[in-house]
Structure formats: C-alpha cells, structure tokens
Design a protein around this motif. Structure first.
Motif, short mmCIF file in Angstrom:
data_model
loop_
_atom_site.label_atom_id
_atom_site.label_comp_id
_atom_site.label_asym_id
_atom_site.label_seq_id
_atom_site.Cartn_x
_atom_site.Cartn_y
_atom_site.Cartn_z
N ASN A 67 -0.75 84.30 32.51
CA ASN A 67 -1.28 84.10 32.84
C ASN A 67 -1.77 82.46 32.91
OD1 ASN A 67 -1.80 86.61 32.92
ND2 ASN A 67 -3.27 86.75 30.32
N ASN A 68 -0.63 81.57 32.15
CA ASN A 68 -1.55 79.69 31.88
C ASN A 68 -0.88 79.13 32.92
OD1 ASN A 68 -4.51 79.76 30.85
ND2 ASN A 68 -3.42 80.95 29.22
N THR A 69 0.63 79.49 33.21
CA THR A 69 1.78 79.15 33.41
C THR A 69 1.89 79.77 34.33
OG1 THR A 69 3.45 79.77 32.42
CG2 THR A 69 2.46 78.68 31.59
N SER A 131 1.92 74.64 14.99
CA SER A 131 0.00 75.00 14.75
C SER A 131 -0.20 75.80 13.66
CB SER A 131 0.58 75.75 16.27
OG SER A 131 -1.00 76.37 17.41
N SER A 132 -1.01 75.04 13.11
CA SER A 132 -1.69 75.37 12.33
C SER A 132 -3.13 75.26 12.44
CB SER A 132 -1.57 74.54 11.00
OG SER A 132 -1.76 74.47 10.32
N ARG A 133 -3.47 76.59 11.91
CA ARG A 133 -5.15 76.79 13.25
C ARG A 133 -6.22 77.53 12.31
NH1 ARG A 133 -6.25 73.41 16.86
NH2 ARG A 133 -4.91 72.98 18.82
N PHE A 134 -7.87 77.05 12.32
CA PHE A 134 -8.56 78.27 11.48
C PHE A 134 -9.42 79.08 12.22
CE2 PHE A 134 -9.57 73.64 11.59
CZ PHE A 134 -10.87 74.34 11.26
N GLN A 156 -6.14 82.35 20.18
CA GLN A 156 -6.01 81.75 21.13
C GLN A 156 -5.73 80.22 21.32
OE1 GLN A 156 -10.28 82.76 22.22
NE2 GLN A 156 -10.19 84.50 22.69
N GLN A 157 -6.29 80.16 20.33
CA GLN A 157 -5.98 78.55 19.81
C GLN A 157 -4.58 78.45 19.60
OE1 GLN A 157 -8.36 76.39 16.57
NE2 GLN A 157 -9.22 78.49 16.62
N VAL A 158 -3.72 78.80 18.67
CA VAL A 158 -2.31 78.95 19.00
C VAL A 158 -1.69 79.02 20.08
CG1 VAL A 158 -0.21 80.51 17.69
CG2 VAL A 158 -2.11 79.90 16.72
N VAL A 159 -2.28 80.09 21.22
CA VAL A 159 -1.16 79.83 22.07
C VAL A 159 -1.51 78.93 23.14
CG1 VAL A 159 -1.83 81.81 24.54
CG2 VAL A 159 -1.74 82.65 22.46
N VAL A 162 0.90 76.59 21.72
CA VAL A 162 2.18 76.45 22.96
C VAL A 162 2.29 76.71 24.75
CG1 VAL A 162 4.16 78.61 23.36
CG2 VAL A 162 3.30 78.36 21.02
N VAL A 163 1.17 76.85 24.84
CA VAL A 163 1.11 76.58 26.82
C VAL A 163 1.17 75.61 26.60
CG1 VAL A 163 -1.08 76.96 28.02
CG2 VAL A 163 0.34 79.12 27.11
N ASN A 164 0.74 74.00 26.28
CA ASN A 164 0.46 72.77 25.96
C ASN A 164 1.76 72.48 26.04
OD1 ASN A 164 -2.52 73.00 26.62
ND2 ASN A 164 -2.91 72.40 24.39
N LYS A 165 2.09 72.84 25.00
CA LYS A 165 4.13 72.28 24.88
C LYS A 165 5.15 72.34 26.44
CE LYS A 165 3.73 70.40 20.96
NZ LYS A 165 3.35 69.12 20.89
N LEU A 166 4.41 73.96 26.54
CA LEU A 166 5.22 74.22 27.47
C LEU A 166 4.78 73.40 29.11
CD1 LEU A 166 5.47 78.12 27.54
CD2 LEU A 166 7.41 76.30 27.71
N LEU A 167 3.72 72.70 29.59
CA LEU A 167 3.09 72.56 30.52
C LEU A 167 3.16 70.91 30.04
CD1 LEU A 167 -0.29 74.00 31.34
CD2 LEU A 167 2.13 74.13 32.27
#
Length: 170
Positions: A67-69, A131-134, A156-159, A162-167
């Motif tokens: 959905n984001n790439t 990715s460490s999220r809370f 949502q934060q972990v996803v 990952v999307v940020n790394k791909l982009l």
C-alpha cells in the motif's frame, strides 16, 4: 475576494516549485528493477510474545509494503527482487511513570524486530536494522485485555520503519 486570489496565486507558485520527489516519493525513490518483494515467515525468539504474533506482523508488513510502495507481493521467493526476513527478538513489558510509593501509573509494551532486507542493487546488497517500538497502557489494565490494541499501534510503526528503509536511497 482579493484575499482568495492572493492565496490561490501563492499556492500555485509553491506547488510549481515543489520538488517532484516530495510530491510522489514512490515513483523515484527505489531502483526501477525492483518490482516484487517477498516476506519470509518471521522467526520468534522472544519467549513472552504470543505464538501468532509473527504471522500477524508478517501480514501487516505485506499490506503495508504493497500500500505504500510500488512493489507488489511475489508468490514465491524466486520471483522477487526484494527479500525481507525478520526475527522478533524482544517482547517486554516494563513499568513507567512511577508514582509515590513505587507504584507504576503506566506500563510499556516494547517489541523489537531485527530485519534483513536483501536486494539485487549493485550485486546482492544486504541491509540489517532493528525496529524497536512501544505502546503505553494504564497499570490498572491487564496486558491481555489491551494487547491487541497495543500491537496494532506497534505494528503500524514497525511497518513504517520497513517502508522507510525501502524508500530510502540505497
């Protein structure tokens, strides 16, 4: 009416100068040869995590990347240009916001996932990141009662990581 005209002229001027990559980052940020991705089953080493969590997070990742790439999900590993794998290494609850009498007003659920992304860029490139999220919840609530809601927020934060790394420009 005059103010509206001025605002429209300013907006038109700003959008004509705005960099194309900011307007549509999906088009320019990844190499053209990247068409499909594949997510291997996520490994679970965090002993306190629910046993169905790896499958749930993997599904969220599939949806989020699609959905984001511009990448599409490959039906098998061989058809993909991007391979994403991960290990859920941490799943911990800790008290925060200590009040008088050493009582916690809130607790924090923290999830850590170690990702590896393999791409064909410049041969075979490998990117590893964690990715460490809370998410926080009231100490009067039981984790089992709020866990689903907390994991939705964390996922949502972990996803997004990952999307940020791909982009990002490799």
């Amino acid at each position: 009416m005059k103010q509206l005209s001025i605002i429209l002229i300013l907006l038109a001027g700003l959008t004509s100068c705005w960099p194309k990559s900011f307007m549509n980052p999906i088009d320019n940020s990844m190499p053209e040869e990247w068409k499909k991705f594949y997510i291997t089953p996520l490994e679970l080493t965090a002993t306190t995590a629910p046993s169905n969590y790896p499958a749930n997070l993997a599904e969220e990742l599939r949806s989020g990347v699609q959905n984001n790439t511009r990448l599409r999900l490959a039906s098998n590993l061989e058809d993909s240009q991007i391979k994403i794998s991960g290990i859920i290494s941490g799943y911990n609850t800790t008290p925060i916001a200590i009040q008088q009498g050493d009582l916690a007003a809130k607790n924090r659920l923290t999830v850590s996932v170690n990702f590896t992304i393999l791409t064909p860029t410049k041969g075979l490139e490998k990117m590893e990141f964690t990715s460490s999220r809370f998410a926080d919840y009231e100490s009067s609530e039981q984790l089992v009662d709020v866990e689903t809601r907390l994991l939705e927020s964390i996922n949502q934060q972990v996803v997004q990581d990952v999307v940020n790394k791909l982009l990002s420009n490799w």
